[in-house]
Design a protein around this motif. Sequence first.
Motif, PDB file in Angstrom:
ATOM      1  N   PRO A 218      -3.796  -5.390   6.108  1.00 40.52           N
ATOM      2  CA  PRO A 218      -3.209  -4.172   5.532  1.00 40.52           C
ATOM      3  C   PRO A 218      -3.300  -4.206   4.008  1.00 40.52           C
ATOM      4  O   PRO A 218      -3.390  -5.275   3.403  1.00 40.52           O
ATOM      5  CB  PRO A 218      -1.749  -4.220   6.004  1.00 40.52           C
ATOM      6  N   GLU A 219      -3.260  -3.041   3.401  1.00 42.39           N
ATOM      7  CA  GLU A 219      -3.296  -2.879   1.951  1.00 42.39           C
ATOM      8  C   GLU A 219      -4.504  -3.565   1.317  1.00 42.39           C
ATOM      9  O   GLU A 219      -4.444  -4.089   0.209  1.00 42.39           O
ATOM     10  CB  GLU A 219      -1.992  -3.365   1.315  1.00 42.39           C
ATOM     11  N   GLN A 220      -5.602  -3.536   2.063  1.00 43.85           N
ATOM     12  CA  GLN A 220      -6.887  -3.992   1.524  1.00 43.85           C
ATOM     13  C   GLN A 220      -7.713  -2.779   1.091  1.00 43.85           C
ATOM     14  O   GLN A 220      -8.345  -2.804   0.034  1.00 43.85           O
ATOM     15  CB  GLN A 220      -7.650  -4.793   2.577  1.00 43.85           C
ATOM     16  N   VAL A 221      -7.668  -1.731   1.932  1.00 43.13           N
ATOM     17  CA  VAL A 221      -8.373  -0.482   1.628  1.00 43.13           C
ATOM     18  C   VAL A 221      -7.489   0.701   1.990  1.00 43.13           C
ATOM     19  O   VAL A 221      -6.937   0.754   3.098  1.00 43.13           O
ATOM     20  CB  VAL A 221      -9.706  -0.365   2.410  1.00 43.13           C
ATOM     21  N   TRP A 222      -7.345   1.631   1.062  1.00 40.89           N
ATOM     22  CA  TRP A 222      -6.701   2.913   1.341  1.00 40.89           C
ATOM     23  C   TRP A 222      -7.773   3.998   1.329  1.00 40.89           C
ATOM     24  O   TRP A 222      -8.640   4.002   0.456  1.00 40.89           O
ATOM     25  CB  TRP A 222      -5.651   3.255   0.281  1.00 40.89           C
ATOM     26  N   VAL A 223      -7.707   4.902   2.293  1.00 43.25           N
ATOM     27  CA  VAL A 223      -8.639   6.031   2.310  1.00 43.25           C
ATOM     28  C   VAL A 223      -7.853   7.315   2.042  1.00 43.25           C
ATOM     29  O   VAL A 223      -6.721   7.472   2.502  1.00 43.25           O
ATOM     30  CB  VAL A 223      -9.395   6.120   3.655  1.00 43.25           C
ATOM     31  N   SER A 224      -8.448   8.205   1.287  1.00 41.80           N
ATOM     32  CA  SER A 224      -7.771   9.432   0.874  1.00 41.80           C
ATOM     33  C   SER A 224      -8.570  10.653   1.296  1.00 41.80           C
ATOM     34  O   SER A 224      -9.800  10.621   1.321  1.00 41.80           O
ATOM     35  CB  SER A 224      -7.587   9.458  -0.649  1.00 41.80           C
ATOM     36  N   ASP A 225      -7.849  11.715   1.596  1.00 44.82           N
ATOM     37  CA  ASP A 225      -8.525  12.957   1.977  1.00 44.82           C
ATOM     38  C   ASP A 225      -7.544  14.113   1.852  1.00 44.82           C
ATOM     39  O   ASP A 225      -6.324  13.905   1.762  1.00 44.82           O
ATOM     40  CB  ASP A 225      -9.055  12.868   3.411  1.00 44.82           C
ATOM     41  N   ILE A 226      -8.085  15.326   1.854  1.00 43.15           N
ATOM     42  CA  ILE A 226      -7.282  16.551   1.855  1.00 43.15           C
ATOM     43  C   ILE A 226      -7.677  17.359   3.080  1.00 43.15           C
ATOM     44  O   ILE A 226      -8.861  17.511   3.371  1.00 43.15           O
ATOM     45  CB  ILE A 226      -7.535  17.404   0.599  1.00 43.15           C
ATOM     46  N   THR A 227      -6.701  17.841   3.806  1.00 45.94           N
ATOM     47  CA  THR A 227      -6.988  18.695   4.957  1.00 45.94           C
ATOM     48  C   THR A 227      -6.291  20.031   4.786  1.00 45.94           C
ATOM     49  O   THR A 227      -5.261  20.133   4.132  1.00 45.94           O
ATOM     50  CB  THR A 227      -6.534  18.023   6.275  1.00 45.94           C
ATOM     51  N   TYR A 228      -6.898  21.083   5.361  1.00 49.82           N
ATOM     52  CA  TYR A 228      -6.349  22.432   5.269  1.00 49.82           C
ATOM     53  C   TYR A 228      -5.529  22.733   6.519  1.00 49.82           C
ATOM     54  O   TYR A 228      -5.960  22.449   7.630  1.00 49.82           O
ATOM     55  CB  TYR A 228      -7.460  23.481   5.177  1.00 49.82           C
ATOM     56  N   LEU A 229      -4.374  23.315   6.336  1.00 55.75           N
ATOM     57  CA  LEU A 229      -3.539  23.739   7.454  1.00 55.75           C
ATOM     58  C   LEU A 229      -3.283  25.237   7.338  1.00 55.75           C
ATOM     59  O   LEU A 229      -3.032  25.743   6.249  1.00 55.75           O
ATOM     60  CB  LEU A 229      -2.200  22.984   7.450  1.00 55.75           C
ATOM     61  N   ARG A 230      -3.342  25.918   8.456  1.00 53.33           N
ATOM     62  CA  ARG A 230      -3.068  27.350   8.452  1.00 53.33           C
ATOM     63  C   ARG A 230      -1.560  27.583   8.576  1.00 53.33           C
ATOM     64  O   ARG A 230      -0.902  27.019   9.438  1.00 53.33           O
ATOM     65  CB  ARG A 230      -3.785  28.048   9.605  1.00 53.33           C
ATOM     66  N   LEU A 231      -1.029  28.406   7.711  1.00 48.97           N
ATOM     67  CA  LEU A 231       0.390  28.751   7.725  1.00 48.97           C
ATOM     68  C   LEU A 231       0.497  30.266   7.802  1.00 48.97           C
ATOM     69  O   LEU A 231       0.318  30.964   6.807  1.00 48.97           O
ATOM     70  CB  LEU A 231       1.094  28.235   6.470  1.00 48.97           C
ATOM     71  N   ASN A 232       0.800  30.771   9.012  1.00 52.42           N
ATOM     72  CA  ASN A 232       0.794  32.212   9.248  1.00 52.42           C
ATOM     73  C   ASN A 232      -0.554  32.789   8.810  1.00 52.42           C
ATOM     74  O   ASN A 232      -1.570  32.455   9.381  1.00 52.42           O
ATOM     75  CB  ASN A 232       1.966  32.876   8.537  1.00 52.42           C
ATOM     76  N   ASN A 233      -0.585  33.601   7.756  1.00 49.72           N
ATOM     77  CA  ASN A 233      -1.829  34.220   7.313  1.00 49.72           C
ATOM     78  C   ASN A 233      -2.364  33.611   6.022  1.00 49.72           C
ATOM     79  O   ASN A 233      -3.133  34.258   5.300  1.00 49.72           O
ATOM     80  CB  ASN A 233      -1.623  35.726   7.122  1.00 49.72           C
ATOM     81  N   SER A 234      -1.976  32.385   5.715  1.00 49.00           N
ATOM     82  CA  SER A 234      -2.445  31.738   4.502  1.00 49.00           C
ATOM     83  C   SER A 234      -2.778  30.281   4.799  1.00 49.00           C
ATOM     84  O   SER A 234      -2.695  29.840   5.944  1.00 49.00           O
ATOM     85  CB  SER A 234      -1.376  31.836   3.406  1.00 49.00           C
TER      86      SER A 234
END
Length: 254
Positions: free
Chosen positions: A125-141
Amino acid sequence: MTQLISEEQGISIKTLCSLFGKSRNAWYESRIRIEKDVLIRDIVLQEVYTIRTELPGVGTRKLHFMLKDILSQHGISAGRDYLFDLLAATGLLVTRRRRRVITTDSNHWMRRYDNLMAFEQITRPEQVWVSDITYLRLNNSFVYLSLITDAYSRQIMGYHLQNDLSAEGCLRALRMAIAKRKTPKLTLMHHSDRGSQYCSKAYVDELNGETIAISMTKNGDPYENAIAERVNGILKTEFDLERSTGTFEQLKIN
């Protein structure tokens, strides 16, 4: 780029602006426009990838028609010529000989880093961190979830939800992960795509300040950041975040 030159050569922004006959306000406005354009390209390319995952052979004209409504929900108006130019610049125009999907725009002025993950064997653990951004739909946005995941344990170390794609969301997720870190004396690598958020000065400075090695995908391909993509898929399918309803504050609490 102007900022990088001034820092390396000891030339102030005021001096550079005077040499080119520009005001400091004009320089700052130009930088804001550049960063906004990068964020818009990130969104458009992500939506192109989503469509191409199911329809890999769909052409640019049909893509433009399919993207129109979803981009308007992001507050983006993109003409057909803009889409043609963007896909051409990123190698995403469909041809008989070559079909390649790139989801993250790396055509920005900020520094990109090599992919160190290709040579890394993950054993703790805590050898590699991976990062990302994901999109979530919230009603109409849409809302945007920034994640930091431990590559060994698959534990989400940091997260932040916000209304836009600015680097602030990624930075807050990173700071949360750093605060939860249990072995600060051991080496740690941070792996991400080449998105503008992860290449921003504030984000890179945070990593360097914690002596965290920086690794990025070679071409922004999601398959080079498979762990992060897998976590995104689990959150959306198993936890049903793909069809979120209610208010932004309710989604943050959930």
